[in-house]
Design a protein around this motif. Sequence first.
Motif, mmCIF file in Angstrom:
data_model
loop_
_atom_site.group_PDB
_atom_site.id
_atom_site.type_symbol
_atom_site.label_atom_id
_atom_site.label_comp_id
_atom_site.label_asym_id
_atom_site.label_seq_id
_atom_site.Cartn_x
_atom_site.Cartn_y
_atom_site.Cartn_z
ATOM 1 N N CYS A 156 30.613 35.515 31.371
ATOM 2 C CA CYS A 156 31.456 36.857 32.508
ATOM 3 C C CYS A 156 31.362 36.701 33.972
ATOM 4 O O CYS A 156 32.322 36.224 34.089
ATOM 5 C CB CYS A 156 32.320 37.520 30.787
ATOM 6 N N ARG A 177 32.503 34.882 36.739
ATOM 7 C CA ARG A 177 34.381 36.178 37.843
ATOM 8 C C ARG A 177 33.859 35.975 39.109
ATOM 9 O O ARG A 177 34.415 35.351 40.121
ATOM 10 C CB ARG A 177 34.211 37.151 36.700
ATOM 11 N N ALA A 199 36.108 32.499 38.623
ATOM 12 C CA ALA A 199 37.163 31.642 37.965
ATOM 13 C C ALA A 199 37.770 33.190 37.381
ATOM 14 O O ALA A 199 37.924 34.504 37.742
ATOM 15 C CB ALA A 199 36.147 32.030 36.343
ATOM 16 N N THR A 200 39.443 33.115 36.832
ATOM 17 C CA THR A 200 39.727 33.605 36.507
ATOM 18 C C THR A 200 39.865 34.147 35.139
ATOM 19 O O THR A 200 40.222 33.301 34.442
ATOM 20 C CB THR A 200 41.278 33.278 36.366
ATOM 21 N N ILE A 201 39.544 35.614 34.456
ATOM 22 C CA ILE A 201 39.304 36.284 33.727
ATOM 23 C C ILE A 201 40.412 36.234 32.784
ATOM 24 O O ILE A 201 40.981 37.488 33.299
ATOM 25 C CB ILE A 201 38.581 36.724 33.215
ATOM 26 N N GLU A 202 41.061 35.632 31.828
ATOM 27 C CA GLU A 202 42.438 35.797 30.874
ATOM 28 C C GLU A 202 41.984 36.406 30.296
ATOM 29 O O GLU A 202 42.998 37.661 29.456
ATOM 30 C CB GLU A 202 42.625 34.522 30.399
ATOM 31 N N GLU A 217 39.090 39.061 28.398
ATOM 32 C CA GLU A 217 37.667 39.677 28.689
ATOM 33 C C GLU A 217 37.000 39.613 27.356
ATOM 34 O O GLU A 217 37.558 39.498 26.417
ATOM 35 C CB GLU A 217 37.676 41.267 29.229
ATOM 36 N N THR A 273 37.442 34.304 27.945
ATOM 37 C CA THR A 273 37.941 33.135 28.166
ATOM 38 C C THR A 273 38.181 32.698 29.356
ATOM 39 O O THR A 273 38.868 34.341 29.808
ATOM 40 C CB THR A 273 39.601 32.931 27.351
ATOM 41 N N CYS A 274 38.312 31.743 30.593
ATOM 42 C CA CYS A 274 38.955 32.085 31.455
ATOM 43 C C CYS A 274 39.526 30.650 31.814
ATOM 44 O O CYS A 274 39.805 29.629 31.468
ATOM 45 C CB CYS A 274 37.823 32.368 32.988
ATOM 46 N N ASP A 330 39.276 27.897 34.868
ATOM 47 C CA ASP A 330 39.064 27.140 36.640
ATOM 48 C C ASP A 330 39.406 27.333 37.723
ATOM 49 O O ASP A 330 40.916 27.385 37.768
ATOM 50 C CB ASP A 330 37.734 26.137 35.726
ATOM 51 N N SER A 369 41.301 25.225 31.013
ATOM 52 C CA SER A 369 40.923 27.139 30.299
ATOM 53 C C SER A 369 39.541 26.699 29.267
ATOM 54 O O SER A 369 39.584 25.769 29.088
ATOM 55 C CB SER A 369 42.435 26.899 29.072
ATOM 56 N N SER A 425 36.792 28.373 26.906
ATOM 57 C CA SER A 425 36.236 29.539 26.284
ATOM 58 C C SER A 425 35.355 29.682 25.405
ATOM 59 O O SER A 425 34.171 28.504 25.716
ATOM 60 C CB SER A 425 36.766 29.360 24.834
#
Length: 148
Positions: A88, A92, A96-99, A101, A113-114, A116, A121, A123
């Motif tokens: 993770c 980051r 990546a946008t971490i949706e 944690e 989950t994140c 790109d 999406s 996971s």
Amino acid sequence: MDVPPISPLLFYRDAKAALDFLERAFGFETRMMVDDGQGVIHSESVYEGHVVMVCGPPPGTYASPLDLGGRRTGSVHVQTPDGIDALCERARAAGATIEREPADQPYGDRVFTCLDPEGHSWSFGQTLQILSADEMTKATGHVVQEKL
């Protein structure tokens, strides 16, 4: 290595940038790329022996989430043997946008989950404890059935 019987195929506006991101963020290795001189049109990247195909730019009725205002039509899930928290942080750091944690789930996995850079999406899960269907039902409050 052969292509597994089921492999996700994702369309990107910029497939070369997507391949670079998958390598930096998740540790994928690009093993094959087809370039028609105007940009990557097909590639195969490998993670833990499994293949994700990256293509672009999207032709005809296919689209990147960028083409859909960020809406998503699916997600790729990757089960990893260990190191979920470090993965993770690597994602980051690569942009990546971490949706969601990393968190332990009642069904025995730790998951994050994140998104790109183009909004696909992803996971990632790591099994911490193997539970029976009955144990998962008790832990989650959902009816979990095996082999219907």
